[in-house]
Design a protein around this motif. Structure first.
Motif, PDB file in Angstrom:
ATOM      1  N   ARG A 175       6.230   0.526  -1.034  1.00  0.00           N
ATOM      2  CA  ARG A 175       7.252   0.222  -0.112  1.00  0.00           C
ATOM      3  C   ARG A 175       7.283   0.834   1.239  1.00  0.00           C
ATOM      4  O   ARG A 175       8.150   1.905   1.058  1.00  0.00           O
TER       5      ARG A 175
ATOM      6  N   ALA B  54      -0.776   7.152 -10.978  1.00  0.00           N
ATOM      7  CA  ALA B  54      -0.226   6.912  -9.730  1.00  0.00           C
ATOM      8  C   ALA B  54       0.788   5.652  -9.754  1.00  0.00           C
ATOM      9  O   ALA B  54       1.686   5.664  -8.986  1.00  0.00           O
TER      10      ALA B  54
ATOM     11  N   PRO C   5      10.576   5.412   2.630  1.00  0.00           N
ATOM     12  CA  PRO C   5      10.220   6.753   3.647  1.00  0.00           C
ATOM     13  C   PRO C   5      10.299   5.966   5.037  1.00  0.00           C
ATOM     14  O   PRO C   5       9.875   4.932   5.150  1.00  0.00           O
TER      15      PRO C   5
ATOM     16  N   GLU D  67       5.214  11.484  -2.109  1.00  0.00           N
ATOM     17  CA  GLU D  67       5.716  11.693  -0.880  1.00  0.00           C
ATOM     18  C   GLU D  67       5.910  10.338  -0.190  1.00  0.00           C
ATOM     19  O   GLU D  67       6.906  10.169   0.612  1.00  0.00           O
ATOM     20  N   LEU D  68       5.157   9.383  -0.429  1.00  0.00           N
ATOM     21  CA  LEU D  68       5.364   8.115   0.320  1.00  0.00           C
ATOM     22  C   LEU D  68       6.787   7.568  -0.657  1.00  0.00           C
ATOM     23  O   LEU D  68       7.392   6.462   0.090  1.00  0.00           O
ATOM     24  N   TYR D  69       7.229   8.052  -1.589  1.00  0.00           N
ATOM     25  CA  TYR D  69       8.491   7.488  -2.149  1.00  0.00           C
ATOM     26  C   TYR D  69       9.474   8.408  -1.955  1.00  0.00           C
ATOM     27  O   TYR D  69      10.559   8.745  -2.742  1.00  0.00           O
ATOM     28  N   GLN D  70       9.258   9.409  -0.854  1.00  0.00           N
ATOM     29  CA  GLN D  70      10.522  10.084  -0.403  1.00  0.00           C
ATOM     30  C   GLN D  70      10.709  11.308  -1.366  1.00  0.00           C
ATOM     31  O   GLN D  70      11.952  11.725  -1.175  1.00  0.00           O
TER      32      GLN D  70
ATOM     33  N   GLN E  83       0.461  13.234  -5.668  1.00  0.00           N
ATOM     34  CA  GLN E  83       1.504  13.701  -4.913  1.00  0.00           C
ATOM     35  C   GLN E  83       1.615  13.188  -3.673  1.00  0.00           C
ATOM     36  O   GLN E  83       2.811  12.787  -3.221  1.00  0.00           O
ATOM     37  N   MET E  84       0.571  12.498  -3.124  1.00  0.00           N
ATOM     38  CA  MET E  84       0.545  11.521  -1.944  1.00  0.00           C
ATOM     39  C   MET E  84       1.574  10.319  -2.344  1.00  0.00           C
ATOM     40  O   MET E  84       2.332   9.976  -1.655  1.00  0.00           O
ATOM     41  N   VAL E  85       1.288   9.942  -3.350  1.00  0.00           N
ATOM     42  CA  VAL E  85       2.354   8.666  -3.717  1.00  0.00           C
ATOM     43  C   VAL E  85       3.595   9.048  -4.053  1.00  0.00           C
ATOM     44  O   VAL E  85       4.739   8.416  -3.436  1.00  0.00           O
TER      45      VAL E  85
ATOM     46  N   TRP F 172      -1.945  13.606   6.527  1.00  0.00           N
ATOM     47  CA  TRP F 172      -2.437  14.823   5.792  1.00  0.00           C
ATOM     48  C   TRP F 172      -3.491  14.449   4.774  1.00  0.00           C
ATOM     49  O   TRP F 172      -4.535  15.027   4.658  1.00  0.00           O
TER      50      TRP F 172
ATOM     51  N   GLU G 129      -3.589  15.766  -5.673  1.00  0.00           N
ATOM     52  CA  GLU G 129      -3.226  15.213  -4.495  1.00  0.00           C
ATOM     53  C   GLU G 129      -2.967  13.817  -4.449  1.00  0.00           C
ATOM     54  O   GLU G 129      -2.249  13.139  -3.672  1.00  0.00           O
TER      55      GLU G 129
ATOM     56  N   THR H  19       2.213  11.429   6.138  1.00  0.00           N
ATOM     57  CA  THR H  19       1.475  11.590   4.858  1.00  0.00           C
ATOM     58  C   THR H  19       0.271  11.165   4.951  1.00  0.00           C
ATOM     59  O   THR H  19      -0.662  11.819   4.389  1.00  0.00           O
TER      60      THR H  19
ATOM     61  N   VAL I  89       6.858   6.753  -9.841  1.00  0.00           N
ATOM     62  CA  VAL I  89       8.365   6.686  -9.896  1.00  0.00           C
ATOM     63  C   VAL I  89       8.936   5.659 -10.941  1.00  0.00           C
ATOM     64  O   VAL I  89       9.891   5.163 -10.880  1.00  0.00           O
TER      65      VAL I  89
ATOM     66  N   ARG J 277       7.782  -4.559  -3.381  1.00  0.00           N
ATOM     67  CA  ARG J 277       6.803  -3.432  -3.499  1.00  0.00           C
ATOM     68  C   ARG J 277       7.684  -2.184  -4.062  1.00  0.00           C
ATOM     69  O   ARG J 277       7.067  -1.209  -4.758  1.00  0.00           O
ATOM     70  N   GLY J 278       8.904  -2.016  -3.895  1.00  0.00           N
ATOM     71  CA  GLY J 278       9.780  -0.948  -4.058  1.00  0.00           C
ATOM     72  C   GLY J 278      10.238  -0.850  -5.478  1.00  0.00           C
ATOM     73  O   GLY J 278      10.410   0.217  -6.119  1.00  0.00           O
TER      74      GLY J 278
ATOM     75  N   THR K  42       0.707  -2.002  -2.142  1.00  0.00           N
ATOM     76  CA  THR K  42       1.695  -2.162  -2.781  1.00  0.00           C
ATOM     77  C   THR K  42       2.755  -1.359  -2.879  1.00  0.00           C
ATOM     78  O   THR K  42       3.559  -1.391  -3.786  1.00  0.00           O
TER      79      THR K  42
ATOM     80  N   ARG L  28      -3.773   0.129  -3.236  1.00  0.00           N
ATOM     81  CA  ARG L  28      -2.392   1.022  -3.780  1.00  0.00           C
ATOM     82  C   ARG L  28      -1.373   1.118  -2.441  1.00  0.00           C
ATOM     83  O   ARG L  28      -0.144   0.839  -2.693  1.00  0.00           O
TER      84      ARG L  28
END
Lengths: 285, 357
Positions: free
Chosen positions: A128, B148, A35, B103-106, B99-101, A46, B96, A43, B152, B76-77, A126, A123
C-alpha cells in the motif's frame, strides 16, 4: 535448488518448536499508516543506490561512453573541423555532455524491464504505497548516474584544456539542465521497459532513436553547412535546444528564456510519458 | 464467521485461453482454503486477481471487506503475497530486503531493522542476513520471500505454490510456519499442486481445472464423494480373475474394476478390516492364489483423477505409464507424510510452469 542453507543444522531448519513461542510472543503490530509519496520514493532510491554499490559494473555505461566519446570526437574531428582539437573542444564539450547523458537514459528501461521479469515488482505492486514510488525511486538513482557522467565529461574536458567562460556557476547550471532533461526523457524508457518484452528490444529501439536524435543536432557541428531539409530537422530537434542552452550556460550567456524552454520541454515529456508509464504499470501482467 | 476472501464469477481471458472461467469462492476468516489444481489450471491468475495485480474481465472480488477492483490500494494494506517466483531483490541482502518492506510500511529504521533480524532468525536465515539474495538457494529465497510477506503480519495471506521445487525437509519446515500463522488467526489462500499439502494445511479445498472450480469441500468430504474404502487384489494367475470377482461379489458395494494386464481387481466395500479378513478366507477357500491384497482409503489423488480424468501433474506430455509409476511410488511411500520422494520427482518433471497467464 541444489544447496540447503549451510546454517541449517542436520536436524532440519531451525524454525521449529522454540520459534513457535517467539512467533506467538511477537506483539501484534498496529497497522501503520501508509507512507507518504516522498518517503516511499526515497526508500526505493535507497534500493537503487544499494544496487549501484553492489553492481558497480553497471556504471560502465556512464563512465566508458562519455570518456570514449569526448576523446574520440575531440581528436578525430578537432583538426579537420576547427583547425585544432583544442579549439574544437571549446565547441564540442557541451555537445558530448548532452550526448553522454542522454545515451545513459536507455538503461532506465533496461533495468526496469529486468526487475519486472524477476518478479520483484509483484511485491512492490501489492504494497500500500504511492504507486509511482518504485519508478520514481529508480529515477532518483538514475539522476545520480547522470550526474556522475556529467562530472566525468566536464572533468575530462577541463583536463584537456576546455575553459568554460560561464565559470563554476555556468557549468553547474548546464549540468543541472542536462540532468533534468535526461530524467524527463527517462520516462520514455520506463514506458518502453514496461511494454517491450526484452532488454535487447529496448536497447535496439533506443539506439535507433537516440543516435539520430543526438547526432542530428548541433552537438557536433554548426548546422550552417547542412542542406536545408536537414537544417530544418536539426532546428526542430529538442536536443538542439538543449545543446544550445547547455553551451550558452557554460559560456555564461544563457538567458532565462532558454532555461525555461528546456524546463518546459522536460515537463512536457513527463506530462506525456509519466501517465502513459503509470497506465502500463498498473496494467502490467 | 465472516468471509475474509470472496470471489464471485471471476473471468479472465488471455487471448484464447480462459484462465478463469467463472470462478467463485469464499474463505471464512481464520481458515485456509487450498486451491488445488494442475499447472495452467488458473491458480496463479486467481491469486493475481485477488492481490490486485491483475484486473479480471468480469466478476467481483472482496478481500477483508474491501472491493479489490474499487479499492485496490486499501486492500494492499491488508494482504501479504508470497508468489511462485520468489519476489526478492537479488542485489540486496536478506536483511535489506526485509528492511525495505518495513520502511515502506512506515516503520522507523530501527524498528524495521529489528523486525528484519527477527524474521531472519525465524526463517533460519540469520547467518545469510548480510549476503546478497543472489547467492541464496531456492529454498532460502522462498523463505526470504515469505518473510517479506510477513513483515507487518497481514490478516489475509496469499501463498502461490509456496513449496513447489523445495526439498522435502524445507517443505515440512515451511508447512510448520504456515500452520503457526494460521493458528494465530491469519486467513490463508494457498495454491498447490500437491494433494498432500492441501490435505495437511487446508480446512477447505477447491479443486480447479481449466479455470473452473470443479469440486469443493474438506479433504474428507472430497474423498467420501468418490466412495469409501476399497479392496484391491492382485491375483497370481490371470485365469483366476473371473473367479475372484465372483468371490468378492457378496462384499462388493459397487461395480468391481478389473485391470487385466496388471491382474488387479478393485472393489468398493464397507466394514473395514473384518471384510478384508472375510475376503481372504473366501479366496483361500476357492484356492485362488493372490499376490497382493489391501484395503485402501481413497487419496486426494483418486479424487483428482476421478474429477478431472487426468492426474494432478498436469503435464499432458507425461506418459500415462510415468504417472502411474509416480503414483505407485507415492502410494508405496505411504499415503500422507512420506510421499515426498515421488512427488518431488513429479514436481521436477513439471517445474517449467510459466505464469498461469
Amino acid at each position: 535448488m541444489t544447496t540447503v542453507p549451510a546454517a541449517a543444522p542436520s536436524s532440519g531448519p531451525g524454525y521449529t518448536s522454540s520459534d513457535a513461542q517467539a512467533l506467538s510472543a511477537a506483539p501484534a503490530r498496529p497497522r501503520p499508516a501508509p507512507p507518504g509519496p516522498v518517503t516511499a520514493a526515497l526508500t526505493f532510491a535507497w534500493r537503487a543506490l544499494l544496487k549501484i554499490r553492489r553492481i558497480p559494473e553497471q556504471l560502465s555505461d556512464v563512465i566508458a561512453v562519455p570518456v570514449v566519446f569526448t576523446l574520440l570526437f575531440t581528436y578525430l574531428f578537432g583538426g579537420a573541423l576547427a583547425g585544432s582539437p583544442h579549439r574544437y573542444l571549446q565547441f564540442l564539450l557541451p555537445g558530448t555532455l548532452v550526448m553522454a547523458v542522454l545515451l545513459a537514459t536507455m538503461y532506465t528501461g533496461v533495468n526496469l524491464n529486468g526487475d519486472l521479469a524477476k518478479g520483484v515488482y509483484d511485491r512492490f505492486r501489492t504494497l500500500r504505497i504511492w504507486q509511482p514510488a518504485p519508478i520514481v525511486g529508480a529515477l532518483i538513482g538514475d539522476a545520480l548516474r547522470y550526474l556522475l557522467a556529467s562530472a566525468l565529461v566536464t572533468g575530462l574536458g577541463l583536463l584537456l584544456g576546455y575553459r568554460p567562460h560561464g565559470g563554476v556557476g555556468g557549468v553547474l547550471i548546464a549540468i543541472a539542465l542536462v540532468v533534468v532533461f535526461a530524467v524527463a526523457l527517462s520516462w520514455v524508457f520506463t514506458l518502453l521497459g514496461l511494454v517491450l518484452r526484452s532488454a535487447s528490444a529496448i536497447m535496439s529501439l533506443a539506439v535507433v532513436v537516440l543516435f539520430p536524435l543526438t547526432l542530428a543536432s548541433n552537438a557536433f557541428v554548426e548546422p550552417g553547412t547542412m542542406p536545408g531539409w536537414l537544417r530544418a530537422v536539426v532546428h526542430a530537434n529538442p536536443v538542439t535546444q538543449l545543446v544550445t542552452t547547455t553551451r550558452a550556460a557554460m559560456d555564461g550567456t544563457v538567458t532565462a528564456v532558454q532555461i525555461a524552454t528546456v524546463l518546459a520541454a522536460s515537463a512536457a515529456l513527463v506530462a506525456v510519458f509519466g501517465p502513459l508509464t503509470m497506465r502500463a504499470y498498473r496494467r502490467h501482467e | 464467521m465472516a468471509a475474509a476472501i470472496e470471489a464471485e464469477d471471476l473471468v479472465k481471458t488471455f487471448g484464447e485461453v480462459h484462465a478463469l472461467d467463472g470462478v467463485s469462492l469464499e474463505v471464512p476468516e481464520g481458515t485456509v482454503l487450498g486451491l488445488l489444481g494442475p499447472n495452467g489450471a488458473g491458480k496463479t491468475t486467481m491469486v493475481r486477481v485477488l492481490t490486485t495485480l491483475l484486473r479480471p474481465d468480469s466478476g467481483r472480488a472482496v478481500v477483508a471487506g474491501l472491493d479489490v477492483l474499487k479499492q485496490p490500494n486499501e486492500v494492499r494494506g491488508l494482504i501479504g503475497l508470497s508468489g511462485q517466483y520468489a519476489a526478492v531483490d537479488e542485489y540486496l541482502t536478506g536483511r535489506e530486503n526485509l528492511q525495505m518492506v518495513g520502511e515502506l510500511y512506515q516503520m522507523s529504521p530501527r524498528d524495521s531493522r529489528a523486525r528484519a533480524l527477527e524474521l531472519l532468525d525465524w526463517f533460519n536465515l540469520s547467518e545469510a542476513a548480510n549476503r546478497i539474495a543472489k547467492t541464496y538457494s531456492g529454498g532460502m529465497r522462498r523463505r526470504l520471500d515469505l518473510a517479506a510477506a510477513l513483515v507487518v503480519r497481514p490478516p489475509v495471506m496469499f501463498l502461490d505454490e509456496p513449496t513447489t521445487g523445495l526439498d522435502p525437509r524445507n517443505r515440512m519446515a515451511l508447512w510448520e510456519v504456515i500452520e503457526r500463522l494460521v493458528g494465530e488467526g491469519t486467513t490463508l489462500l494457498l495454491t498447490t499442486q500437491y494433494l498432500e499439502e492441501a490435505d495437511r494445511l487446508a480446512h477447505d479445498i477447491a479443486v480447479v481445472d481449466h479455470g473452473k472450480v470443479i469440486a469443493r469441500g474438506t479433504a474428507d468430504e472430497l474423498k467420501a464423494e468418490i466412495g469409501g474404502e476399497r479392496i484391491e487384489i492382485v491375483v497370481e494367475d490371470p485365469a483366476h480373475l473371473g473367479q475372484a470377482v465372483e468371490a468378492l461379489a457378496p462384499y462388493a458395494k459397487g461395480e468391481p474394476a478389473v485391470e487385466r494386464h496388471t491382474r488387479r481387481i478393485t472393489v468398493p466395500v464397507s466394514g473395514g478390516a473384518s471384510v478384508l479378513a472375510d475376503v481372504i478366507r473366501e479366496l483361500d477357500a476357492r484356492t485362488i492364489v493372490i499376490q497382493d491384497i489391501g484395503l485402501r482409503r481413497p487419496t486426494l489423488d483418486d479424487v483428482f483423477l476421478s474429477l478431472t480424468g487426468h492426474a494432478t501433474f498436469g503435464d499432458e506430455d507425461v506418459e500415462a505409464a510415468d504417472v502411474e509409476a509416480l503414483e505407485a511410488a507415492a502410494d508405496a511411500a505411504g499415503g500422507t507424510g512420506d510421499g515426498d520422494a515421488a512427488r518431488t520427482v513429479a514436481a521436477g518433471s513439471s517445474s517449467s510452469e510459466g505464469k498461469d497467464s
